[in-house]
Write an enzyme that holds these catalytic residues in place. Structure first.
Site, short mmCIF file in Angstrom:
data_model
loop_
_atom_site.label_atom_id
_atom_site.label_comp_id
_atom_site.label_asym_id
_atom_site.label_seq_id
_atom_site.Cartn_x
_atom_site.Cartn_y
_atom_site.Cartn_z
N ASP A 1 0.87 -1.16 0.00
CA ASP A 1 0.00 0.00 0.00
C ASP A 1 0.91 1.22 0.00
O ASP A 1 1.92 1.25 0.70
CB ASP A 1 -0.92 -0.01 1.23
CG ASP A 1 -2.19 0.79 0.97
OD1 ASP A 1 -2.70 0.75 -0.17
OD2 ASP A 1 -2.68 1.47 1.90
N LYS B 1 12.92 5.72 -12.82
CA LYS B 1 12.06 5.87 -11.63
C LYS B 1 12.55 4.96 -10.51
O LYS B 1 12.58 5.34 -9.35
CB LYS B 1 10.59 5.55 -11.98
CG LYS B 1 9.64 5.66 -10.78
CD LYS B 1 8.16 5.41 -11.11
CE LYS B 1 7.30 5.42 -9.86
NZ LYS B 1 5.88 5.13 -10.09
P1 IMP Z 1 -2.58 2.13 -3.54
O1 IMP Z 1 -3.72 2.25 -2.59
O2 IMP Z 1 -1.36 1.58 -2.91
O3 IMP Z 1 -2.93 1.40 -4.79
O4 IMP Z 1 -2.14 3.55 -4.01
C1 IMP Z 1 -2.83 4.70 -3.68
C2 IMP Z 1 -2.68 5.76 -4.71
O5 IMP Z 1 -1.38 6.35 -4.54
C3 IMP Z 1 -2.74 5.31 -6.14
O6 IMP Z 1 -4.03 5.33 -6.65
C4 IMP Z 1 -1.91 6.37 -6.82
O7 IMP Z 1 -2.70 7.49 -7.06
C5 IMP Z 1 -0.89 6.73 -5.78
N1 IMP Z 1 0.37 6.04 -6.01
C6 IMP Z 1 0.78 4.85 -5.49
N2 IMP Z 1 2.01 4.56 -5.93
C7 IMP Z 1 2.37 5.58 -6.74
C8 IMP Z 1 3.54 5.85 -7.52
O8 IMP Z 1 4.53 5.09 -7.55
N3 IMP Z 1 3.53 7.00 -8.22
C9 IMP Z 1 2.48 7.86 -8.20
N4 IMP Z 1 1.37 7.65 -7.52
C10 IMP Z 1 1.32 6.52 -6.79
#
Ligand code: IMP
Length: 192
Positions: A68, A171
């Site tokens: 997450d 990245k």
């Molecule tokens: P998640 O709940 O871990 O899927 O991520 C939450 C949100 O954080 C995602 O919908 C993205 O908007 C943002 N996010 C997560 N990882 C990245 C990244 O590596 N780059 C940019 N945005 C990210």
């Protein structure tokens, strides 16, 4: 070693596979034949990561991990943080989330921010957590089209490009997700 990665985000899978190479056999949920959208109901990244990996472990009894990630902006007291995916509402639009973030930061001198990833790994029913952080800043216009989420407005310290202007290899020189994954790899090497 076979590991299910409890995610439906193909970009996350590609980024993590670029770090693990052929050291592990990583299966996506789709490749494991699992079609679910695991909820993220908690108030911390740690609890959400645990929820995702435990859900998959209970379903499959196969070693697995989840991650997450949140964007933590200093002048917004760590927002959007655990709410990063749904910052502008329930439709999970990357574009609307960035618009909301840029509006909130309009006129602010302090643009410091960081991405924080928490990986939850479950091996034989036992959980371990690994954290990775990328420090940087939020710029006031979008730049680049690679990556996902907030990548077009995040510039990591040590670079003058946004994550969205970088290819995956670049990245991964700075990435929160890569740092957490390296800790996971080191841990699994100790286990083997
Ligand atoms: P998640 O709940 O871990 O899927 O991520 C939450 C949100 O954080 C995602 O919908 C993205 O908007 C943002 N996010 C997560 N990882 C990245 C990244 O590596 N780059 C940019 N945005 C990210």
């Amino acid at each position: 070693m076979k590991l299910i990665f409890a995610t439906n985000n193909d970009k996350k899978v590609a980024e993590i596979r670029a770090v693990t190479g052929n050291k592990f056999d990583i299966l996506t949920l789709k490749e494991a034949g699992i079609d679910i959208d695991i909820p993220e109901p908690h108030d911390t990244l740690e609890k959400n990561a645990t929820e995702k990996s435990l859900t998959i472990y209970k379903m499959t009894h196969t070693n697995c991990f989840s991650e997450d990630t949140g964007l933590e902006v200093e002048s917004l007291n760590g927002e959007p943080g655990v709410k990063s995916a749904r910052y502008a509402g329930d439709d999970r639009s990357f574009d609307k989330n960035i618009d909301k973030l840029l509006n909130k930061l309009a006129g602010s001198d302090n643009r410091r921010a960081r991405f924080r990833t928490v990986i939850s790994l479950i091996i034989d029913g036992k959980e371990d957590l690994f954290e990775g952080i990328a420090e940087g800043k939020i710029i006031d216009i979008r730049k680049g089209t690679n990556g996902f989420g907030y990548d077009p407005v995040f510039v990591p310290n040590g670079s003058n490009k946004t994550f969205a202007e970088m290819d995956m290899e670049e990245k991964n020189r700075y990435s929160h997700r890569k740092k957490a994954t390296e800790k996971l790899i080191a841990f699994l090497k100790i286990l083997n």
